[in-house]
Design a protein around this motif. Structure first.
Motif, PDB file in Angstrom:
ATOM      1  N   VAL A  18       0.844  -1.190   0.000  1.00  0.00           N
ATOM      2  CA  VAL A  18       0.000   0.000   0.000  1.00  0.00           C
ATOM      3  C   VAL A  18       0.878   1.238   0.000  1.00  0.00           C
ATOM      4  O   VAL A  18       1.854   1.326   0.731  1.00  0.00           O
ATOM      5  N   VAL A  19       0.555   2.205  -0.824  1.00  0.00           N
ATOM      6  CA  VAL A  19       1.325   3.435  -0.901  1.00  0.00           C
ATOM      7  C   VAL A  19       0.699   4.487  -0.015  1.00  0.00           C
ATOM      8  O   VAL A  19      -0.516   4.704  -0.045  1.00  0.00           O
ATOM      9  N   ALA A  20       1.514   5.141   0.783  1.00  0.00           N
ATOM     10  CA  ALA A  20       1.009   6.167   1.697  1.00  0.00           C
ATOM     11  C   ALA A  20       1.309   7.547   1.137  1.00  0.00           C
ATOM     12  O   ALA A  20       2.448   7.896   0.917  1.00  0.00           O
ATOM     13  N   LEU A  21       0.277   8.307   0.865  1.00  0.00           N
ATOM     14  CA  LEU A  21       0.432   9.684   0.417  1.00  0.00           C
ATOM     15  C   LEU A  21      -0.448  10.555   1.295  1.00  0.00           C
ATOM     16  O   LEU A  21      -1.540  10.147   1.700  1.00  0.00           O
ATOM     17  N   ALA A  22       0.011  11.739   1.572  1.00  0.00           N
ATOM     18  CA  ALA A  22      -0.802  12.688   2.317  1.00  0.00           C
ATOM     19  C   ALA A  22      -1.015  13.911   1.440  1.00  0.00           C
ATOM     20  O   ALA A  22      -0.081  14.619   1.126  1.00  0.00           O
ATOM     21  N   LEU A 441      12.977   6.116   5.341  1.00  0.00           N
ATOM     22  CA  LEU A 441      12.961   5.338   4.111  1.00  0.00           C
ATOM     23  C   LEU A 441      11.516   5.022   3.753  1.00  0.00           C
ATOM     24  O   LEU A 441      10.797   4.420   4.552  1.00  0.00           O
ATOM     25  N   VAL A 442      11.087   5.427   2.571  1.00  0.00           N
ATOM     26  CA  VAL A 442       9.696   5.279   2.148  1.00  0.00           C
ATOM     27  C   VAL A 442       9.650   4.479   0.842  1.00  0.00           C
ATOM     28  O   VAL A 442      10.285   4.854  -0.152  1.00  0.00           O
ATOM     29  N   ARG A 443       8.941   3.361   0.863  1.00  0.00           N
ATOM     30  CA  ARG A 443       8.813   2.483  -0.313  1.00  0.00           C
ATOM     31  C   ARG A 443      10.192   2.096  -0.861  1.00  0.00           C
ATOM     32  O   ARG A 443      10.416   2.118  -2.071  1.00  0.00           O
ATOM     33  N   ASP A 480       6.172   1.619   4.386  1.00  0.00           N
ATOM     34  CA  ASP A 480       5.690   1.063   3.121  1.00  0.00           C
ATOM     35  C   ASP A 480       6.779   0.355   2.320  1.00  0.00           C
ATOM     36  O   ASP A 480       6.756   0.383   1.087  1.00  0.00           O
ATOM     37  N   SER A 481       7.736  -0.267   2.999  1.00  0.00           N
ATOM     38  CA  SER A 481       8.686  -1.084   2.243  1.00  0.00           C
ATOM     39  C   SER A 481       7.930  -2.221   1.571  1.00  0.00           C
ATOM     40  O   SER A 481       7.160  -2.927   2.225  1.00  0.00           O
ATOM     41  N   ARG A 509       6.488   0.813   9.629  1.00  0.00           N
ATOM     42  CA  ARG A 509       5.060   0.812   9.332  1.00  0.00           C
ATOM     43  C   ARG A 509       4.813   0.151   7.981  1.00  0.00           C
ATOM     44  O   ARG A 509       5.445   0.514   6.986  1.00  0.00           O
ATOM     45  N   ASN A 510       3.878  -0.795   7.967  1.00  0.00           N
ATOM     46  CA  ASN A 510       3.376  -1.363   6.715  1.00  0.00           C
ATOM     47  C   ASN A 510       4.496  -1.943   5.865  1.00  0.00           C
ATOM     48  O   ASN A 510       4.615  -1.648   4.673  1.00  0.00           O
TER      49      ASN A 510
END
Length: 725
Positions: A18-22, A441-443, A480-481, A509-510
């Motif tokens: 799942v990709v987290a965007l705000a 670190l994101v995705r 989100d890795s 997270r996730n």
């Protein structure tokens, strides 16, 4: 740097998370009481998929070789002629930089609208600098799909205003827009020597090389001034020392060259700032020094306020660069590294820079010939390295990686790699204390097609020798890795240990599979590591090679959310699924995890879904029936299969007897097409087509081979699955 090539033959997991965007903008949350990660940037980015559009959203997708997998956030918007994306401006701005992709071999333009009114300027788009092939790098596929184009709008816009881009004929995939308030051009410093006064042509028509050389010679101990304009430099500068090269700002003073400074040594005190260097590098040629700086600026030098684009490498630094500072710069669209400290670096600080779309490691230290020592990468923002790591430390002594924000690594790379992979000798392994602190670190993390298994968001790798340095990993946020958070591995496949590692104060997270992916012998201590939304299990602890030694995890207290252990070392845990590119003509099997009841030598199951018809899977010989299975990631109404063997005439014609089975859960299989003989003949392409009945719905596709008139084994070079009949 090239990424790992060892052949770990294990089952591969499915891809996606799942990709987290705000609000369409990346939001990094640092651990409590710690400095925010990343650079302080003069622009704010808005993702196209969060904007208003008449186009088609693609992604998220984590599959190597797909367009969405290289996009920021693993999502983008595809525009056909007349379609548009309209961004809500997040801040006062007068300029925009757009990350985009067009099909290979095409160019065009985007109309630009401000609050519904088309402006006179358009934004050019081209595939000229994209679609890079590096066949000598194991596991590489065509990559580097995106590019960046910038435009001064000629007017001010305010937060809440609307800026739209519209395709004028060429299909354009829009990824992200950076909105910036560009300050007025700076004035010439008193006493400086202008390159124009020495004969440089600010129109870009004439060759300004000699004028730059003459200005540098005349300004020793002072400043060379590069006024607003475009300057063509046709050969590299050398003998640069004890001088400042200064422009009016990176949006105004632009030097067009693929090789700016190329020198093996300098007495130093070189300061380069506030202009752009735009190259014409369209392919990666490692023997060519197509870099902004190649070699040495000398001690006590600096680089700041630069815009570097379309080069092989931004800065490839060898020799004496003691106490160099590289800061407040942008490095975009390089076919290889953004910056590489290639040994001997002492006291170098690389800080507060923005890097996007590198074709190798965005930032690297490689301790070749002599160690990099007491040097650091700090507060940098890195996005979309598409063939390696965000930050890689290959050897060195007392190195720091602090407060960086890294997102969307693609194939062959982690967000951060701390490694003893040497590539060449003489190499200086990790020693002293390696400090990895405050990074977000994101995705990050990716499938490594050479290992046939994933790489974690943060990797410690005893690739060519044991990791005996003290490695302190503190205050890390991993979100989100698609696979694991922390990986400990001996990537060369020789089982060297990873020791002396502590992980303190991490928030995970996730993560798609596990929090800790331990594949080497050795030990690490964990304290105050908390995890939520873990995909499969807390720990995967299966050293490679098997029986090479155990990895001990010490619980220092304060850990939560990841106590479970994956128990089956013969399989990989399966992460969550993303949504693939909505293309009805897409081969659903390409790049997906494949397994088999047996394989012969290097002819592994993944060869049948790697997109290369010349590589192939071959089952165990003389052991019919044999089965090959692919996980498509989600259930699909598959209507057609295309089975292939290598097209070479050396492959004689043959008939394979195949039964097609399907499953939605990977355990209960039913027959979709009964046993039939399929003819493969190189005279007609060595392919066979299988039509599946209406009503077929499957996630797991299995081909059971019970006979082969050409060889005593099942064989496929490609298995393709399509929705269209």
């Amino acid at each position: 740097m090239h990424s790992s090539t060892a052949a770990h033959l294990r089952r591969t997991p499915a891809i996606g998370a799942v990709v987290a965007l705000a609000a369409g903008m990346l939001v990094a949350v640092a651990p409590a009481a710690h400095a925010a990660a990343g650079a302080g940037l003069p622009f704010t980015s808005v993702e196209a998929e969060s904007a208003t559009t008449t186009g088609t959203k693609i992604g998220p997708d984590y599959t190597q070789g797909t367009l969405a997998s290289e996009a920021s956030g693993r999502q983008a918007v595809r525009l056909s002629s007349g379609q548009r994306v309209e961004f809500t401006v997040p801040r006062a701005a007068n300029a925009v930089n757009l990350a985009y992709s067009v099909p290979d071999g095409q160019s065009g333009s985007l109309n630009v609208y401000v609050n519904g009114t088309r402006i006179a300027k358009s934004l050019p788009v081209t595939s000229k600098y994209s679609y890079v092939d590096t066949g000598w790098i194991a596991g590489a596929k065509t990559h580097h799909f995106f590019d960046n184009a910038r435009l001064l709008l000629g007017r001010d816009v305010q937060a809440g205003d609307k800026v739209a881009v519209e395709s004028t004929g060429t299909q354009v995939t829009v990824d992200v827009a950076d909105f910036e308030q560009v300050a007025a051009a700076a004035s010439q410093p008193a006493g400086s020597v202008s390159v124009v006064a020495k004969g440089a042509d600010p129109s870009g028509n004439g060759d300004s090389t000699q004028a730059f050389r003459d200005a540098i010679a005349a300004a020793q101990g002072g400043t060379v001034w590069i006024p607003p304009g475009d300057y063509r430099v046709t050969s590299s500068l050398n003998g640069v020392q004890n001088v400042t090269l200064q422009g009016a700002g990176s949006w105004y003073s632009v030097v067009h060259t693929s090789r700016f400074i190329d020198q093996t040594s300098s007495s130093g005190n070189v300061h380069v700032k506030d202009f752009a260097v735009l190259g014409e590098v369209t392919e990666r040629v490692d023997s060519s020094p197509d870099n902004f700086v190649n070699g040495s600026l000398g001690p006590n030098s600096s680089v700041s306020g630069m815009w570097l684009q379309h080069l092989k490498v931004g800065l490839w630094l060898t020799g004496n660069n003691d106490n160099l500072v590289v800061e407040n710069s942008r490095i975009l669209d390089t076919t290889a590294d953004g910056l590489n400290l290639n040994g001997t670096a002492k006291g170098v600080r690389v800080r507060n820079n923005f890097l996007r779309n590198q074709g190798d490691d965005s930032l690297a230290m490689w301790s070749l010939y002599a160690p990099d020592t007491n040097s650091s990468f700090e507060n940098n923002t890195i996005s979309q390295p598409n063939l390696a790591n965000g930050i890689a430390i290959y050897g060195g002594t007392d190195i720091s990686v602090k407060n960086n924000l890294i997102s969307d690594t693609n194939a062959l790379g982690s967000g951060i790699a701390i490694s003893n992979q040497k590539f060449l000798d003489p190499f200086s392994p990790l020693s002293g204390t390696i400090t990895v602190d405050g990074n977000t670190l994101v995705r990050t993390g990716a499938m490594n097609p050479n290992w046939n298994h994933p790489m974690g968001a943060l990797r410690v790798d005893s690739y060519d020798s044991a990791v005996d340095a003290t490695v302190d990993i503190t205050n890390t946020t991993i979100t989100d890795s698609p696979y694991s958070a922390f990986e400990f591995v001996s990537g060369g496949g020789r089982g060297y240990p990873v020791r002396n590692v502590t992980v303190t104060g991490a928030t995970v997270r996730n993560t798609g599979t596990v929090v800790v992916q331990a594949e080497a012998q050795g030990a690490a201590a964990f304290k105050n590591v908390t995890a939520t939304q873990v995909g499969a299990a807390g720990v995967y602890n299966c050293p490679y090679p098997a029986n090479s030694g155990s990895f001990a995890l010490t619980d220092g207290g304060g850990n939560s959310g990841w106590s479970s252990t994956w128990t089956d070392c013969s399989t990989w845990p399966q992460p969550g699924q993303g949504n693939p590119d909505p293309d009805p003509g897409r081969n659903l099997a390409k790049g997906r995890p494949a397994t088999a009841t047996g394989s012969q030598d290097v002819y592994t199951p993944g060869k049948a879904v790697d997109g290369d018809a010349n590589s192939y899977w071959e089952s165990a010989n003389n052991a019919f029936p044999q089965a090959w299975t692919v996980d498509l990631g989600s259930s699909y109404a598959v209507r057609r299969l295309v089975l292939k063997l290598p097209p070479s005439a050396a492959w004689g014609a043959r008939t394979q007897t195949v039964t097609v089975l399907g499953s939605t859960d990977g355990s209960a299989y039913s027959t979709v097409v009964g046993s039939q003989g399929y003819r493969f003949d190189p005279a007609t392409g060595n392919t066979a087509t299988v039509s599946l009945p209406s009503g077929t719905n499957l996630r797991y596709l299995r081909l059971s081979v019970s006979a082969n008139t050409g060889w005593p084994a099942g064989q496929f070079s490609e298995v393709e699955a399509y929705l269209a009949s």
